[in-house]
Design an enzyme around this catalytic site. Structure first.
Site, PDB file in Angstrom:
ATOM      1  N   GLY A  77     -42.699   8.328  -3.841  1.00 53.85           N
ATOM      2  CA  GLY A  77     -43.089   7.496  -2.496  1.00 53.85           C
ATOM      3  C   GLY A  77     -42.499   8.273  -1.414  1.00 53.85           C
ATOM      4  CD  GLU A 102     -42.672  12.230   1.390  1.00 52.02           C
ATOM      5  OE1 GLU A 102     -41.913  11.884   2.488  1.00 52.02           O
ATOM      6  OE2 GLU A 102     -41.950  11.874   0.385  1.00 52.02           O
ATOM      7  CG  HIS A 119     -38.198  24.937  -0.508  1.00 48.11           C
ATOM      8  ND1 HIS A 119     -36.799  25.219  -0.156  1.00 48.11           N
ATOM      9  CD2 HIS A 119     -38.236  24.420  -1.602  1.00 48.11           C
ATOM     10  CE1 HIS A 119     -36.098  24.836  -1.485  1.00 48.11           C
ATOM     11  NE2 HIS A 119     -36.985  24.233  -2.303  1.00 48.11           N
ATOM     12  CD  GLU A 120     -41.309  22.978  -2.981  1.00 45.12           C
ATOM     13  OE1 GLU A 120     -41.350  23.222  -4.347  1.00 45.12           O
ATOM     14  OE2 GLU A 120     -40.770  22.161  -2.499  1.00 45.12           O
ATOM     15  CG  HIS A 123     -39.208  26.513  -6.092  1.00 46.57           C
ATOM     16  ND1 HIS A 123     -37.944  27.096  -6.447  1.00 46.57           N
ATOM     17  CD2 HIS A 123     -38.851  25.402  -5.366  1.00 46.57           C
ATOM     18  CE1 HIS A 123     -36.799  26.153  -5.925  1.00 46.57           C
ATOM     19  NE2 HIS A 123     -37.341  25.150  -5.438  1.00 46.57           N
ATOM     20  CG  HIS A 129     -33.074  24.538  -5.086  1.00 53.25           C
ATOM     21  ND1 HIS A 129     -33.196  23.387  -6.160  1.00 53.25           N
ATOM     22  CD2 HIS A 129     -34.342  24.511  -4.537  1.00 53.25           C
ATOM     23  CE1 HIS A 129     -34.208  22.843  -5.629  1.00 53.25           C
ATOM     24  NE2 HIS A 129     -34.963  23.523  -4.766  1.00 53.25           N
TER      25      HIS A 129
END
Lengths: 169, 81
Positions: A77, A102, A119-120, A123, A129
């Site tokens: 959520g 979001e 950021h993603e 990965h 991180h």
């Protein structure tokens, strides 16, 4: 910076991506542009190139969806977890999911899509991180001005350790 | 014996256990036979989390740590997979 266990990375320089579910918060064109800009941050500093496709299975499959969305990690959520991505690999490797509970923006308001996507994709390219608070790969979200945004030094060193630099130094 | 008043609410304790389970390990085991192990795991995972974020490493949940846990973040674990 850090890398995932075993340092998974893509063994090719042209990586495809496909957006299968868009957010209603932005136009499709705005999403395409922001996602393209996020990938550009990495292609600016590595030999990697990224190509958007509109059908079939891409290396990096991208979607916006809330709650359960087809993996074992349902979103929670509004607030909390904003997005997640898999490390490089076959099948679902590199796939990137954004929590559509979001509110996604291109500004300082709510959650800036460019910053979270960048950021993603870190990965999805093999970056773990970072403990460096100034790094893009720091786990928590913090807005920074995205005008003329470049990959922070810590992240640039991390991705270049996997793929090398675009311009040999 | 004197007791130390908890500095965080039960809701925040639950938040912390869920947070550490998601991003630092396998806290949240409720079977009574392994509860002591789980508590130990909670403290160790909390220490790892506090160290990662540059907080004072106490292994005890405090308001500063809870604030970090409440921040919006990426869903990928902070422990390398």
């Amino acid at each position: 910076y850090g890398h995932f266990h075993g340092k998974p990375r893509w063994r090719k320089t042209l990586i495809t991506y496909r957006i299968t579910n868009y957010t209603p918060d932005l136009t499709q064109s705005q999403v395409d542009t922001a996602i393209g800009q996020a990938f550009q941050l990495y292609s600016d500093v590595t030999p990697l190139n990224f190509k958007q496709v509109s059908s079939g299975t891409a290396d990096i499959m991208i979607l916006f969806k809330g709650g359960s969305h087809g993996d074992f990690y349902p979103f929670d959520g509004r607030g909390g977890v904003l997005a997640h991505a898999n490390s490089p690999g076959q099948g679902q490797g590199g796939d990137t999911h954004f929590d559509d509970d979001e509110t996604w923006t291109l500004t300082q308001r709510s959650v800036n899509l460019l910053l979270v996507a960048a950021h993603e994709f870190g990965h999805a390219l093999g970056l773990d991180h970072s403990r460096d608070r100034r790094a893009l790969m720091y786990p928590t979200y913090q807005y920074v001005n995205t005008n003329g945004y470049k990959l922070p030094d810590d992240d640039r060193r991390g991705v270049q350790a996997l793929y090398g630099s675009r311009t040999p130094v | 014996a004197p007791t130390i008043a908890p500095t965080v609410s039960p809701e925040e304790q639950d938040l912390a256990e869920a947070y550490l389970s998601n991003f630092y390990g396998d806290v949240g085991v409720t079977n009574s036979s392994v509860r002591r192990l789980a508590k130990s795991s909670f403290n160790l995972d909390l220490q790892a989390m506090q160290a990662f974020f540059g907080l004072e490493v106490t292994g005890v949940l405090n308001n500063e740590t809870v604030e970090v846990m409440k921040a919006p973040r990426c869903g990928v674990s902070d422990i390398s997979r």
